[in-house]
Design an enzyme around this catalytic site. Structure first.
Site, PDB file in Angstrom:
ATOM      1  N   ASP A   1      46.590  50.522  18.627  1.00 52.68           N
ATOM      2  CA  ASP A   1      46.337  51.486  17.579  1.00 52.68           C
ATOM      3  C   ASP A   1      47.531  52.451  17.583  1.00 52.68           C
ATOM      4  OD1 ASP A   1      44.752  53.075  15.669  1.00 52.68           O
ATOM      5  OD2 ASP A   1      44.564  54.487  17.336  1.00 52.68           O
TER       6      ASP A   1
ATOM      7  N   ASP B   1      47.694  56.277  15.855  1.00 52.18           N
ATOM      8  CA  ASP B   1      47.324  57.690  16.003  1.00 52.18           C
ATOM      9  C   ASP B   1      46.380  57.887  17.179  1.00 52.18           C
ATOM     10  OD1 ASP B   1      48.361  59.046  13.356  1.00 52.18           O
ATOM     11  OD2 ASP B   1      47.463  57.144  12.762  1.00 52.18           O
TER      12      ASP B   1
ATOM     13  N   ASP C   1      41.767  54.381  20.925  1.00 47.42           N
ATOM     14  CA  ASP C   1      41.271  55.687  21.379  1.00 47.42           C
ATOM     15  C   ASP C   1      39.985  56.128  20.688  1.00 47.42           C
ATOM     16  OD1 ASP C   1      42.412  58.198  19.219  1.00 47.42           O
ATOM     17  OD2 ASP C   1      42.853  56.087  18.897  1.00 47.42           O
TER      18      ASP C   1
END
Length: 223
Positions: free
Chosen positions: A8, A10, A172
């Site tokens: 991922d 961000d 995250d």
């Protein structure tokens, strides 16, 4: 046996919260609304531009009318504001560059699957100096679907020439956990995002406390 690592962006590769919130605040200010806090509202930033706008609207005084089309009008303006100031405060998390180099040296293929628009993701990775580390980048608008739809994950791995069975996700948020579950792969979550170690509540297959530990994790999962 090497494999494919799907990152991922961000909150996983880079802390982008301040610049994301800055772009949202610029748009919210045009409506006379109070902005979000870059630290306290970081988790909202990682939920996307629309989530930030909705949060801003929700904090409007009770006597302020928010037009029903506000989000559709403001979202393109937010993207423009973000494009103009995409890497003012954004930084890669400690150890990212060294970890990418070590992973590539172990023969792994590195990719990005993000819900950030592809052009913005490409621009940001260029600004951060790591775009060339990733053979494939799939963004929110690269396909007709996006994470957590497993098609987005599968396309990322397959375009890189890998196999889903020999891959894993690093993220995250709950979106990354759901993506991995839908794709039938393992997922590791970083513990240095806005939720810190509390993100372990999502019960990932592993937690990553520092990028120094990622190459060893990849060896254990991918060989």
């Amino acid at each position: 046996m090497a494999g494919t690592v799907v990152f991922d962006l961000d909150g996983t590769l880079a802390d982008t919260a301040a610049d994301l919130i800055g772009s949202a605040n610029e748009v919210l200010a045009r409506r006379g609304l109070e902005g979000l806090d870059p630290v306290a509202d970081a988790a909202i930033a990682f939920s996307g531009g629309r989530a930030m706008l909705r949060e801003g609207y929700g904090r409007a005084p009770s006597d302020m009318l928010i037009p029903p089309d506000a989000e559709e009008v403001d979202f393109p303006l937010l993207l423009d504001a973000y494009d103009a100031a995409i890497a003012v405060h954004t930084r890669l998390y400690p150890g990212v560059e060294a970890a990418l180099t070590r992973l590539a040296g172990d023969g792994h293929t590195l990719t990005v699957c993000t819900n950030k628009p592809e052009a913005l993701a490409h621009k940001l990775l260029l600004e951060l100096g790591v775009r060339d580390a990733f053979s494939v980048l799939i963004g929110a608008d690269s396909l007709t679907v996006r994470k957590p739809d497993p098609v987005a994950y599968h396309a990322t791995v397959e375009r890189a020439g890998g196999t889903v069975a020999q891959s894993f996700m690093l993220g995250d948020t709950i979106t990354d956990v759901r993506t991995a579950a839908a794709a039938g792969v393992r997922v590791a979550l970083v513990s240095f995002g806005p939720e810190g170690t509390e993100i372990a509540r999502l019960k990932p297959d592993a937690m990553l406390d520092h990028y120094d530990d990622l190459p060893e994790l990849a060896r254990g999962w991918l060989g």
